[in-house]
Design a protein around this motif. Structure first.
Motif, PDB file in Angstrom:
ATOM      1  N   LYS A  77      53.369  31.448 -59.947  1.00  0.00           N
ATOM      2  CA  LYS A  77      52.937  31.899 -58.706  1.00  0.00           C
ATOM      3  C   LYS A  77      52.089  33.231 -58.567  1.00  0.00           C
ATOM      4  O   LYS A  77      51.369  33.240 -57.737  1.00  0.00           O
ATOM      5  CB  LYS A  77      54.530  32.756 -58.440  1.00  0.00           C
ATOM      6  N   ALA A  78      52.045  33.854 -60.181  1.00  0.00           N
ATOM      7  CA  ALA A  78      50.970  34.708 -60.583  1.00  0.00           C
ATOM      8  C   ALA A  78      49.624  34.215 -60.110  1.00  0.00           C
ATOM      9  O   ALA A  78      48.925  34.858 -59.582  1.00  0.00           O
ATOM     10  CB  ALA A  78      51.567  35.282 -61.628  1.00  0.00           C
ATOM     11  N   LEU A  79      49.205  33.426 -61.143  1.00  0.00           N
ATOM     12  CA  LEU A  79      48.159  32.660 -60.960  1.00  0.00           C
ATOM     13  C   LEU A  79      47.356  32.260 -59.470  1.00  0.00           C
ATOM     14  O   LEU A  79      46.639  32.848 -58.865  1.00  0.00           O
ATOM     15  CB  LEU A  79      47.560  31.182 -61.597  1.00  0.00           C
ATOM     16  N   LEU A 128      65.018  28.242 -69.195  1.00  0.00           N
ATOM     17  CA  LEU A 128      64.248  30.217 -69.359  1.00  0.00           C
ATOM     18  C   LEU A 128      62.848  29.937 -69.475  1.00  0.00           C
ATOM     19  O   LEU A 128      62.088  30.263 -68.721  1.00  0.00           O
ATOM     20  CB  LEU A 128      65.162  31.390 -69.937  1.00  0.00           C
ATOM     21  N   LYS A 129      62.343  29.309 -70.041  1.00  0.00           N
ATOM     22  CA  LYS A 129      60.883  28.549 -69.974  1.00  0.00           C
ATOM     23  C   LYS A 129      60.202  27.629 -69.048  1.00  0.00           C
ATOM     24  O   LYS A 129      59.437  27.973 -68.478  1.00  0.00           O
ATOM     25  CB  LYS A 129      61.035  26.897 -71.297  1.00  0.00           C
ATOM     26  N   GLU A 130      61.148  27.143 -68.445  1.00  0.00           N
ATOM     27  CA  GLU A 130      60.898  26.985 -66.935  1.00  0.00           C
ATOM     28  C   GLU A 130      60.674  27.741 -66.392  1.00  0.00           C
ATOM     29  O   GLU A 130      59.684  27.779 -65.142  1.00  0.00           O
ATOM     30  CB  GLU A 130      61.901  25.952 -66.330  1.00  0.00           C
ATOM     31  N   LYS A 131      61.123  28.066 -65.605  1.00  0.00           N
ATOM     32  CA  LYS A 131      61.544  30.015 -64.814  1.00  0.00           C
ATOM     33  C   LYS A 131      60.305  30.753 -65.108  1.00  0.00           C
ATOM     34  O   LYS A 131      59.037  30.709 -64.525  1.00  0.00           O
ATOM     35  CB  LYS A 131      62.498  30.886 -64.649  1.00  0.00           C
ATOM     36  N   GLN A 132      59.678  30.540 -66.386  1.00  0.00           N
ATOM     37  CA  GLN A 132      58.490  31.252 -67.194  1.00  0.00           C
ATOM     38  C   GLN A 132      57.352  30.802 -66.399  1.00  0.00           C
ATOM     39  O   GLN A 132      56.204  31.341 -65.936  1.00  0.00           O
ATOM     40  CB  GLN A 132      58.225  32.146 -68.322  1.00  0.00           C
TER      41      GLN A 132
END
Length: 631
Positions: free
Chosen positions: A465-467, A455-459
């Motif tokens: 992607k957001a940046l 989950l940390k990697e996915k976050q």
């Protein structure tokens, strides 16, 4: 097996200690005087030798010991034949002692320490003890036992006990506990888990020992050195037994004839203290061999520390070192007579075992009082009756039994009973958990940890992607403006990218706002593609970057490696510290590794030392070769 069990309330001896005689071995040093061919002593077989009778040169006197090692005997033969058999006693809580005796220059320190090519008794014994307690792959030898090994190292210099591991501790006292165990309060103890840990503590401590140059020896020991290895074996499960065994490894200073050594000043004072302590040692051996009622252990610090080894509770081995030359005749004769007397000493080893006695409550329960006062009214119940009785009924009976007590006492007892009951239920629940269920819980915990990492990697991917989408949005907004001047500062276009230092919360907020601002999915994907392309380009640039060795001439590179390798194999600690990225600790580790494993074959062998990796060795090599080339 003789055993002494120590409880919390005192010590109890279960059996009489079994007697064990002091084992004596004699080692003949190789002939050193090439110009003289006369020798005063020679070996007859593996246990006996003969020496010329000084009263009549045509006669010889024969001695027989537990072992005799000639001038061609190796360090391994001496260790295997005399020292290795006593090490298993340490694992059952018994003490053992090995000490080297003999005149100065006879090879005592070489027997105990040795050199990198021929390690002596001390490094071999420590290595074997670590292997015996750790087993394969560092696992305990026995499943339900925990092993702990500690070391202390002291010297007796001019009748003062000095701590070699911590030189600030000087003139330490010697005490005896209620079980007649000799101990040194305040001495430094270091835990050793590997042989590298032992080297890290022992090599600097050995350099703290007092040595000096005399006419007979370039590095003559001016003190008696004692290394104490303590092995504790603790049981994991109740009753929590603990066995403690101690190994004394002692390098005695040799008796000196000041007419031959040429001692003056402080050397003369040192030899006087050495000869005085050895004379007291001979008196102790005489008293023990003759069975005298008083043993003068307290007449010197040396004999006080050897109280366990001579006539005490240790399996003792004495290695007497002698020289074959005619000029050492009387020193050799004195050493052989001392060894013959020591062979008659009987020790009484026992196992030192401690265990925790069960704690008995001093508070008598009211139920016991009622049962003792009226046994006929409270018959003993069977298991069936107690199983059928409900918890409410048992609680009512308990309240009736303590009704006669004071109200404050009753309240405190009820609270204590409740706490103990809850604690007992928790402990019973843990103890009754099957092994299979515990393994399943551990496996589930590991899976949850892996899920958290995923989950940390996915976050992290979502943040990237957001940046990228934010950068794309800023770029599209800035494209609406027209700049007529082509020399506009490039920082004007990079200004929106400063927002990359946003937090996780801000990145998530951007993901929610972007669809409202009209940023479509194609723009997002295009921004991600640009970021990935830049990453691949930077990675390819790093791969194509030439190595630093390509920029150095081959002859200079080879010359620099040879200089560094020569300094690693022959340099002192001060010279090693002159190298780049080598401090005091690493310099000492290099010297210790070199003494144990021999010279370095190439510079990359540094990676096999503890605390050094391949990356560190590469950095070390680059810094020093560039420094040599620049100079």
């Amino acid at each position: 097996m003789a055993k002494r069990v120590s409880m919390m309330d005192g010590h109890v001896v279960n059996k009489k200690p079994s007697p064990s005689r002091v084992r004596v071995a004699v080692r003949l040093r190789p002939y050193m005087e090439k110009e003289e061919d006369k020798a005063c002593v020679r070996g007859l077989d593996s246990q006996s030798l003969e020496i010329v009778n000084w009263r009549n040169q045509l006669e010889t006197m024969q001695y027989q010991f537990d072992a005799f090692y000639g001038d061609k005997a190796t360090q391994r033969e001496i260790y295997t034949g005399s020292v290795c058999p006593i090490l298993p006693h340490l694992l059952v809580g018994q003490n053992a002692s090995v000490f080297a005796y003999g005149p100065t220059g006879a090879g005592k320190t070489h027997t105990m320490l040795g050199n990198p090519n021929q390690p002596g008794i001390i490094p071999r014994a420590v290595r074997d003890l670590l292997q015996m307690t750790r087993g394969e792959n560092g696992k305990p030898v026995e499943e339900n036992w925990i092993y702990s090994i500690t070391m202390s190292y002291v010297e007796i210099y001019q009748e003062k006990v000095m701590d070699l591991l911590e030189p600030k501790n000087k003139d330490l006292p010697i005490r005896e506990d209620k079980d007649h165990n000799i101990l040194i309060p305040g001495v430094t103890e270091k835990t050793i888990n590997t042989f590298s840990d032992f080297d890290e503590h022992f090599i600097p401590a050995s350099q703290n020992r007092t040595v000096a140059c005399t006419k007979l020896n370039d590095r003559s020991s001016r003190s008696h050195a004692l290394l104490l290895i303590k092995v504790q074996k603790t049981q994991r499960i109740p009753p929590g037994r603990q066995l403690t065994g101690k190994l004394y490894l002692i390098d005695l200073a040799g008796s000196e004839d000041n007419r031959r050594t040429g001692n003056q000043g402080i050397r003369l004072k040192e030899s006087g203290a050495i000869n005085s302590s050895l004379f007291t040692l001979s008196k102790v051996v005489d008293a023990l061999s003759q069975g005298l009622p008083r043993i003068p252990y307290r007449d010197s610090k040396l004999t006080r520390l050897l109280q366990d080894s001579l006539g005490g509770s240790a399996h003792s081995v004495m290695i007497t070192n002698i020289a074959p030359e005619q000029k050492y005749y009387f020193d050799t004769l004195t050493a052989l007579n001392f060894a013959a007397k020591s062979k008659q000493i009987i020790n009484k080893p026992f196992s030192q075992e401690t265990t925790q006695a069960p704690v008995q409550s001093t508070l008598k329960r009211p139920r016991d009082d009622l049962e003792n006062s009226a046994p006929s009214k409270h018959p003993k119940k069977t298991k069936t009756d107690s199983a059928e009785e409900s918890p409410d009924t048992s609680r009512e009976k308990k309240n009736l039994q303590i009704a006669a007590l004071d109200s404050a006492v009753v309240e405190r007892l009820l609270k204590l009973d409740k706490i103990l009951s809850e604690k007992g239920k928790m402990e019973n629940k843990l103890l009754s958990t099957p092994k299979r269920e515990r393994m399943a819980l551990l496996k589930k915990w590991e899976e949850s940890q892996l899920e958290i990492e995923r989950l940390k990697e996915k976050q992290k991917e979502l943040e990237e992607k957001a940046l990228a989408a934010e950068a794309r949005m800023e770029k599209s907004n800035n494209s609406d403006f027209e700049f007529s001047d082509s020399s506009v500062n490039e920082s004007a276009f990079r200004a929106p990218l400063k927002t990359r230092a946003t937090s996780t919360a801000k990145a998530k907020k951007v993901l929610r706002v972007l669809p409202l601002q009209g940023v479509n999915q194609n723009a997002k994907e295009e921004g991600i593609a640009v970021v990935e392309k830049k990453k691949r380009k930077a990675h390819a640039g790093r791969e194509n970057e030439p190595s630093w060795e390509m920029n150095v001439r081959t002859d200079l590179l080879k010359n620099g490696r040879e200089k560094i390798l020569n300094l690693l194999n022959n340099g002192s600690i001060k010279e090693l510290k002159s190298l780049q990225k080598i401090g005091d600790k690493k310099a000492k580790l290099i010297v210790g590794w070199r003494e144990v494993n021999g010279p370095f074959k190439n510079v990359e062998d540094l990676a096999s030392m503890e605390g050094m990796s391949v990356k560190l060795v590469t950095s070390f090599l680059k810094a020093n070769i560039l420094s040599i080339v620049a100079s």
